[in-house]
Design an enzyme around this catalytic site. Sequence first.
Site, PDB file in Angstrom:
ATOM      1  N   ARG A 170       3.662  -1.391  -5.683  1.00 43.73           N
ATOM      2  CA  ARG A 170       3.948  -0.120  -6.356  1.00 43.73           C
ATOM      3  C   ARG A 170       5.250   0.540  -5.868  1.00 43.73           C
ATOM      4  NH1 ARG A 170      -0.574   3.047  -8.222  1.00 43.73           N
ATOM      5  NH2 ARG A 170      -1.758   1.868  -6.674  1.00 43.73           N
ATOM      6  N   GLY A 190       0.759  -1.242   0.000  1.00 46.77           N
ATOM      7  CA  GLY A 190       0.000   0.000   0.000  1.00 46.77           C
ATOM      8  C   GLY A 190       0.787   1.288   0.000  1.00 46.77           C
ATOM      9  N   ARG A 239      -4.548   3.336 -16.336  1.00 55.01           N
ATOM     10  CA  ARG A 239      -4.765   4.079 -15.085  1.00 55.01           C
ATOM     11  C   ARG A 239      -5.443   5.442 -15.263  1.00 55.01           C
ATOM     12  NH1 ARG A 239      -1.641   5.524 -11.840  1.00 55.01           N
ATOM     13  NH2 ARG A 239      -2.634   4.716  -9.990  1.00 55.01           N
ATOM     14  N   CYS A 262     -11.109   4.683 -29.918  1.00 56.32           N
ATOM     15  CA  CYS A 262     -12.352   5.367 -30.266  1.00 56.32           C
ATOM     16  C   CYS A 262     -13.285   5.521 -29.079  1.00 56.32           C
ATOM     17  CB  CYS A 262     -13.031   4.624 -31.409  1.00 56.32           C
ATOM     18  SG  CYS A 262     -11.985   4.702 -32.861  1.00 56.32           S
TER      19      CYS A 262
HETATM   20  N1  LLP Z   1      -1.413  -7.031  -1.100  1.00 62.98           N
HETATM   21  C1  LLP Z   1      -2.693  -7.132  -1.493  1.00 62.98           C
HETATM   22  C2  LLP Z   1      -3.554  -8.117  -0.843  1.00 62.98           C
HETATM   23  C3  LLP Z   1      -3.192  -6.297  -2.510  1.00 62.98           C
HETATM   24  O1  LLP Z   1      -4.468  -6.385  -2.884  1.00 62.98           O
HETATM   25  C4  LLP Z   1      -2.326  -5.341  -3.134  1.00 62.98           C
HETATM   26  C5  LLP Z   1      -2.815  -4.464  -4.198  1.00 62.98           C
HETATM   27  C6  LLP Z   1      -0.993  -5.284  -2.695  1.00 62.98           C
HETATM   28  C7  LLP Z   1      -0.564  -6.137  -1.675  1.00 62.98           C
HETATM   29  C8  LLP Z   1       0.014  -4.341  -3.286  1.00 62.98           C
HETATM   30  O2  LLP Z   1      -0.330  -3.024  -3.049  1.00 62.98           O
HETATM   31  P1  LLP Z   1       0.691  -1.851  -3.418  1.00 62.98           P
HETATM   32  O3  LLP Z   1       1.893  -1.977  -2.497  1.00 62.98           O
HETATM   33  O4  LLP Z   1       1.061  -2.004  -4.829  1.00 62.98           O
HETATM   34  O5  LLP Z   1      -0.079  -0.623  -3.174  1.00 62.98           O
HETATM   35  N2  LLP Z   1      -4.518  -1.112 -10.236  1.00 62.98           N
HETATM   36  C9  LLP Z   1      -4.471  -0.136  -9.159  1.00 62.98           C
HETATM   37  C10 LLP Z   1      -3.874  -0.692  -7.880  1.00 62.98           C
HETATM   38  C11 LLP Z   1      -4.592  -1.911  -7.358  1.00 62.98           C
HETATM   39  C12 LLP Z   1      -3.974  -2.507  -6.113  1.00 62.98           C
HETATM   40  C13 LLP Z   1      -4.573  -3.834  -5.780  1.00 62.98           C
HETATM   41  N3  LLP Z   1      -4.015  -4.511  -4.645  1.00 62.98           N
HETATM   42  C14 LLP Z   1      -3.703   1.087  -9.642  1.00 62.98           C
HETATM   43  O6  LLP Z   1      -3.276   1.112 -10.791  1.00 62.98           O
HETATM   44  O7  LLP Z   1      -3.557   2.047  -8.898  1.00 62.98           O
END
Ligand code: LLP
Length: 420
Positions: free
Chosen positions: A278, A240, A315, A344
């Site tokens: 991320r 997150g 995104r 389109c």
């Molecule tokens: N763990 C779980 C259970 C998750 O659902 C996620 C992300 C992560 C870890 C990793 O989170 P991060 O560290 O990357 O924030 N497509 C969206 C983001 C979706 C995230 C889904 N879950 C975007 O482009 O912003």
Amino acid sequence: MDQFQLRDGVLHAEGVPLPDIADAVGTPVYLYSRAALTAQARAFREGLAGLDNPHLAFAVKANPNLAVLRVLQREGFGADVVSGGEMTRALAAGMAAEDIVFSGVGKTHAELLQGIEAGIGQFNIESEEEGYELALLAERHGKRAACALRVNPDVDARTHEKISTGKRENKFGVPIDRAASIYAALSAQPGLDMRGVAVHIGSQLAELEPLEGAFAKLGALIAELRGAGLSVSHADLGGGLGVPYKAGEVFPSAAEYGAMVVRATKGWDVRLMFEPGRYICGNAGVLLTRVIRSKRSGNGPPFVIVDAAMNDLARPAMYGAWHDFDAVEPTGEHMTAHIVGPICETGDTFAMDRETDALSAGDLAVFRTAGAYGATMASSYNSRGFVPEVLVDGDRFAVVAERIAPQAILDAEHVPDWLA
Ligand code: LLP
């Protein structure tokens, strides 16, 4: 350090001039910097230096490219996977089965079985129903599946609503007020080794307070479980941590995050697990694109039409997300423009009224911070095929995912005999 910088007026990825890659591979193309991936992986690990032996599992969904996973495997990362396909990738990249955590609300029977047969390290169970199904399967195979129970702490992560996961109304985890009784029930299953709890409240978090609030609730749950005589040896704190998308934005550092974790988990006496996505790869990638042409429309700014589109980088269309957009060979001139793709529908817009480098037909440009949730979210909408991916390492580069041409997708389709 930013690995995508101007050198002698030309944007480079590490030591490679971007026009060289465009000439060799074509556009659009995703580029990843190995040095940036490694630096972020190490920064995350160093941020957690105050913890005893944390388990680091890269959230594969953020960037599942095999070579990217290999870079992280070599940095000692395991994987957080959410499908059988991601599990297969993590194993193919050389990650040890015991370093794999399997998350997700909708693991199918076949996927649970795949995890059992592979001997993965931990299942993060998201419902009581899933727990019983897994218990049965594991027992049938003469195994005990190591599990954590994912709880929904009902905390507002204060991020985009589509990527918030920790509110009561979200589909994820079990309600925190029912977690103790569910944990107890699942602990009685011979097929399960209930060893911990898990939480993940959302992505692209700009503040640490919501996380700290969720961790406080998790700590109270751990104490309650132990008070009831149940054993808890692991706690998975999810991912997150957000990253800057605009030059100059400041986000909590890995060190600040780590200090907060140390504070919030004091006395837990568990092995902590993490699932960053991320943070590791977001700023380790760009999408390189070429301007097809500009057109004027009405009295407003021109539309700069690039060869990348919403199917390649979803995104902006999906979340209204901002990606910095820079010329590869800036002249010093600027313009205000709408940056759009060729698809389109009006949603195929990367930016409106963007103050940007002056660009005209044939010029190269990049969308930055495209290393996370970029290529992985691509589709073939408008029969556009899939963009290739390139990994840069110093002054060398390699195609690590080939372009999938529209013809290859067409070749997998068939007209049945009865329509011939
Ligand atoms: N763990 C779980 C259970 C998750 O659902 C996620 C992300 C992560 C870890 C990793 O989170 P991060 O560290 O990357 O924030 N497509 C969206 C983001 C979706 C995230 C889904 N879950 C975007 O482009 O912003």
